[in-house]
Design a protein around this motif. Structure first.
Motif, PDB file in Angstrom:
ATOM      1  N   LEU A  57      52.220  -3.093  48.745  1.00  0.00           N
ATOM      2  CA  LEU A  57      51.877  -4.349  49.413  1.00  0.00           C
ATOM      3  C   LEU A  57      53.088  -5.262  49.523  1.00  0.00           C
ATOM      4  CD1 LEU A  57      48.612  -5.111  47.443  1.00  0.00           C
ATOM      5  CD2 LEU A  57      48.756  -4.305  49.804  1.00  0.00           C
ATOM      6  N   ASN A  58      53.243  -5.890  50.671  1.00  0.00           N
ATOM      7  CA  ASN A  58      54.238  -6.947  50.869  1.00  0.00           C
ATOM      8  C   ASN A  58      55.574  -6.664  50.201  1.00  0.00           C
ATOM      9  OD1 ASN A  58      52.372  -8.503  52.357  1.00  0.00           O
ATOM     10  ND2 ASN A  58      51.446  -9.168  50.450  1.00  0.00           N
ATOM     11  N   ASP A  59      56.312  -5.756  50.766  1.00  0.00           N
ATOM     12  CA  ASP A  59      57.634  -5.481  50.202  1.00  0.00           C
ATOM     13  C   ASP A  59      58.720  -5.652  51.236  1.00  0.00           C
ATOM     14  OD1 ASP A  59      58.167  -3.002  51.575  1.00  0.00           O
ATOM     15  OD2 ASP A  59      57.221  -1.861  50.000  1.00  0.00           O
ATOM     16  N   VAL A  60      59.928  -5.775  50.742  1.00  0.00           N
ATOM     17  CA  VAL A  60      61.103  -5.891  51.597  1.00  0.00           C
ATOM     18  C   VAL A  60      62.140  -4.916  51.055  1.00  0.00           C
ATOM     19  CG1 VAL A  60      62.045  -7.847  50.283  1.00  0.00           C
ATOM     20  CG2 VAL A  60      62.789  -7.478  52.625  1.00  0.00           C
ATOM     21  N   THR A  61      62.775  -4.189  51.946  1.00  0.00           N
ATOM     22  CA  THR A  61      63.813  -3.237  51.552  1.00  0.00           C
ATOM     23  C   THR A  61      65.115  -3.641  52.212  1.00  0.00           C
ATOM     24  OG1 THR A  61      62.209  -1.446  51.317  1.00  0.00           O
ATOM     25  CG2 THR A  61      64.519  -0.811  51.561  1.00  0.00           C
TER      26      THR A  61
END
Length: 170
Positions: free
Chosen positions: A66-70
């Motif tokens: 859920l709701n991640d940034v890479t």
């Protein structure tokens, strides 16, 4: 040699991660993410303790799916975005310094199609954008994993810069 930076934000993305741990990324504290991106988050995040590769790092608000940034930072020519774990059976596409905006979006799409083993992936838009005060582009994408009826959406930001700073309400 020119290097490139891509930051990908996605709701509900998992790349078949092994066991992992989280580390707090505190609001307002500048940290280096993905080896070549300095970020000052506007809220607390958790760094996910597994690596997609040497030049990538993922953070989450709510957990791995859920709701991640890479962050992908300093991608050299002829390199994959993430670690190529199945080189013989399913090799990942490689970045080229001569790529244009649509090519970079296609590289991301192809990488995630192979890594996620899904054919349900589309680049929905590619547009010019200012990113951390410099010209670049952003793209929006969507995908579904095999045997799921959950449509996931994300956005990628790209700019040609070896090191860059980002201060945002991440």
């Amino acid at each position: 040699m020119r290097k490139f930076t891509i930051i990908i934000s996605v709701a509900a993305l998992s790349l078949a991660a092994p066991a992992f741990a989280y580390k707090l990324i505190a609001k307002g504290v500048a940290v280096v993410a993905g080896k070549a991106v300095t970020v000052t988050p506007g809220r607390d995040w958790s760094r996910i303790g597994f690596a997609h590769g040497k030049l990538a790092e993922s953070w989450t608000l709510d957990g791995i799916t859920l709701n991640d940034v890479t962050f992908f930072g300093g991608i050299p020519d002829n390199t994959t975005l993430i670690k190529d774990r199945e080189k013989k059976e399913a090799p990942l596409p490689r970045f080229s310094k001569s790529m244009l905006a649509p090519d970079v979006a296609q590289l991301f799409e192809s990488t995630y199609r192979v890594a996620l083993r899904t054919s349900q992936f589309s680049i929905d838009s590619v547009e010019p954008a200012t990113f951390a005060g410099k010209p670049g582009f952003h793209f929006r994408y969507s995908f579904e994993l095999i045997n799921e009826n959950v449509k996931r959406k994300g956005r990628g930001l790209w700019r040609d810069q070896q090191r860059q700073a980002l201060s945002d309400d991440l």
